[in-house]
Enzyme design. Structure first.
Site, mmCIF file in Angstrom:
data_model
loop_
_atom_site.group_PDB
_atom_site.id
_atom_site.type_symbol
_atom_site.label_atom_id
_atom_site.label_comp_id
_atom_site.label_asym_id
_atom_site.label_seq_id
_atom_site.Cartn_x
_atom_site.Cartn_y
_atom_site.Cartn_z
ATOM 1 N N THR A 241 0.876 -1.181 0.000
ATOM 2 C CA THR A 241 0.000 0.000 0.000
ATOM 3 C C THR A 241 0.905 1.221 0.000
ATOM 4 O OG1 THR A 241 -1.857 -0.994 1.146
ATOM 5 C CG2 THR A 241 -1.518 1.343 1.552
ATOM 6 N N GLY A 271 -10.730 -2.848 3.165
ATOM 7 C CA GLY A 271 -9.630 -2.832 4.131
ATOM 8 C C GLY A 271 -9.575 -1.551 4.940
HETATM 9 N N1 LIG Z 1 -1.204 -3.359 1.131
HETATM 10 C C1 LIG Z 1 -1.537 -3.214 2.360
HETATM 11 O O1 LIG Z 1 -0.926 -2.555 3.170
HETATM 12 C C2 LIG Z 1 -2.760 -3.925 2.708
HETATM 13 C C3 LIG Z 1 -3.860 -3.047 3.173
HETATM 14 N N2 LIG Z 1 -3.533 -2.399 4.409
HETATM 15 C C4 LIG Z 1 -5.096 -3.864 3.336
HETATM 16 O O2 LIG Z 1 -5.178 -4.679 4.220
HETATM 17 O O3 LIG Z 1 -5.979 -3.700 2.550
#
Ligand SMILES: NC(=O)C[C@H](N)C(=O)O
Length: 469
Positions: A241, A271
């Site tokens: 992310t 999310g």
């Molecule tokens: N790519 C990530 O950090 C995952 C994101 N926080 C999620 O769980 O959707």
């Protein structure tokens, strides 16, 4: 170079009329971002009339299972080059007169979205069904009445973060510029608005990368073979992310975040990135400088009669029942201008945060807002301290995983942020896992970039280094 939509998409409340007139232009080709077309928050005064606030920026490209066994030296260098390039471009924009945190954070995250290194925009991960569902959010500490906006289940907007920004700015209009005054949006309706407003729309194939597709297929295969957990431990993709937190010279902090979510998530799963208070947050408050710093800044509301009864406070209860003449209340000193009653001016605080990690944990912990609240309501607690309490090694995120910690991905993550106290900005970051891709500007303008705790590949953990080192 990162492009922004046409001029009509930039200016908010102070220029509503102008905005109306310019709406006609929305389908025109995109204009390059420059200081003339930057958004103007409604609280923005000319920087010259304000105390000097040195703008700061921090960006991230994700936290998670980033170790020497999941990232080779060439990839390590490649991420650093990417982060440095995006930081340099964003810091340059931030140094322009009148630059706003909102515009610079959008610029930085758009560049991260365009770069397939990260799990957002091009290069987003796949759901179990082989689709990509993009999520993003943007929030300012002050200046716009919606304060924060998030979007989810996007499939066609090339830069989701630009849509979130647009929805935030259009919230200054009574009907939200066609988007009403909501804060969280999803699906085709807002993508149609994005198209109407002149944002770039792409075919779903644009977001495809072979690397993310292979990870998706491999994950499904391992799961079928009953080795899903082992695969998660050994190979779980650095979550990727991306986000940016920016402090501008007006004292506004903006947090912008964008993601594809988790590899092989169930279609429709939401999310932390688009969940207000979980994966992102920005807030401002004023501390009464005449109060000792150790004192709580809020007071409990007056007790109700029922509450008094339950505590056995009979005298208090009787007082409630007896007719009393309200006392004459003198004009509170606080209503007098500070220079007359000799009170020091309130101290301005602003914070902003963007996260990456196991989003379900961040949602359960309402992690970002909890960090802000901890800093705001606990005496002498800097953002850095509150953030490490949540997301540092042995922090609350980690503890929340209980005995599942280290066995599955639960509890893993990191947060970046900026704190403003008075006129001083401080950049903060901590994580409880192998590493976090991040880059930021120091107070003197120096640009820094780290993936592990130290600035060399060898300092990274060898294997599944949930504690970093
Ligand atoms: N790519 C990530 O950090 C995952 C994101 N926080 C999620 O769980 O959707």
């Amino acid at each position: 170079m990162n492009n922004f939509p046409s001029k009509s998409l930039h200016n908010a409340a102070p220029r509503q009329k102008e905005h109306e007139n310019q709406k006609q232009e929305t389908t025109k080709s995109h204009l390059q971002q420059d200081s003339e077309t930057m958004s103007t928050p409604s609280n923005a005064a000319a920087p010259s009339s304000q105390p000097i606030i040195k703008p700061r920026i921090i960006i991230h490209g994700g936290a998670g299972n980033i170790t020497r066994s999941t990232l080779n030296p060439a990839q390590y260098e490649s991420y650093k080059t990417s982060l440095r390039t995006i930081l340099a471009s964003s810091a340059d924009l931030l140094s322009k007169p009148g630059a706003t945190a909102l515009d610079v954070a959008t610029h930085a995250v758009s560049m991260l979205e365009d770069d397939p290194h990260y799990n957002s925009g091009k290069g987003a991960v796949f759901t179990r069904a082989g689709t990509q569902e993009l999520e993003c959010s943007i929030m300012v500490s002050s200046g716009y009445r919606k304060r924060g906006v998030s979007c989810m289940l996007l499939r066609h907007v090339k830069n989701p973060i630009k849509l979130a920004r647009e929805l935030l700015i259009r919230g200054e209009e009574d009907d939200g510029g066609g988007a009403k005054d909501h804060c969280e949006y999803s699906g085709p309706y807002i993508e149609a608005l994005a198209e109407k407003w002149g944002l770039e729309i792409v075919d779903t194939s644009y977001f495809f990368t072979q690397k993310k597709w292979d990870e998706h297929m491999k994950g499904l295969e391992k799961e079928k073979a009953g080795k899903g957990e082992e695969w998660e431990m050994k190979n779980y993709i650095p979550l990727g992310t991306c986000g940016a937190v920016v402090l501008d010279s007006f004292g506004t902090v903006c947090a912008a975040t964008s993601t594809g979510g988790l590899t092989n998530k169930i279609p429709g799963r939401i999310g932390d990135t688009p969940t207000m208070g979980a994966g992102y947050w920005a807030e401002e408050w004023f501390e009464d400088a005449s109060q000792p710093r150790t004192q709580m800044l809020y007071q409990a509301p007056p007790s109700s009669s029922l509450n008094k009864l339950s505590r056995g406070d009979i005298p208090g209860l009787l007082t409630d029942c007896l007719p009393i003449t309200p006392p004459r209340i003198p004009t509170p000193a606080s209503t007098l201008p500070n220079h007359i009653n000799n009170k020091p001016s309130p101290i301005r605080h602003a914070v902003g945060m963007s996260s990456s990690g196991n989003g379900d944990t961040f949602v359960r912990m309402v992690a970002a807002r909890t960090v802000a609240a901890k800093s705001r309501f606990t005496p002498n607690t800097s953002l850095s301290k509150a953030l490490s309490w949540m997301t540092g090694p042995n922090g609350e995120l980690q503890k929340s995983a209980g005995d599942r910690w280290g066995k599955v991905h639960e509890g893993v993550g990191g947060i970046i942020g900026i704190e403003l106290v008075g006129t001083k900005g401080t950049v903060v970051c901590n994580y409880n896992c192998g590493g976090m891709y991040r880059a930021w500007t120091e107070e003197d303008g120096d640009q820094k970039c780290l993936i592990f705790r130290d600035d060399n590949y060898e300092s990274g953990p060898e294997g599944w280094g949930v504690l970093g080192k």
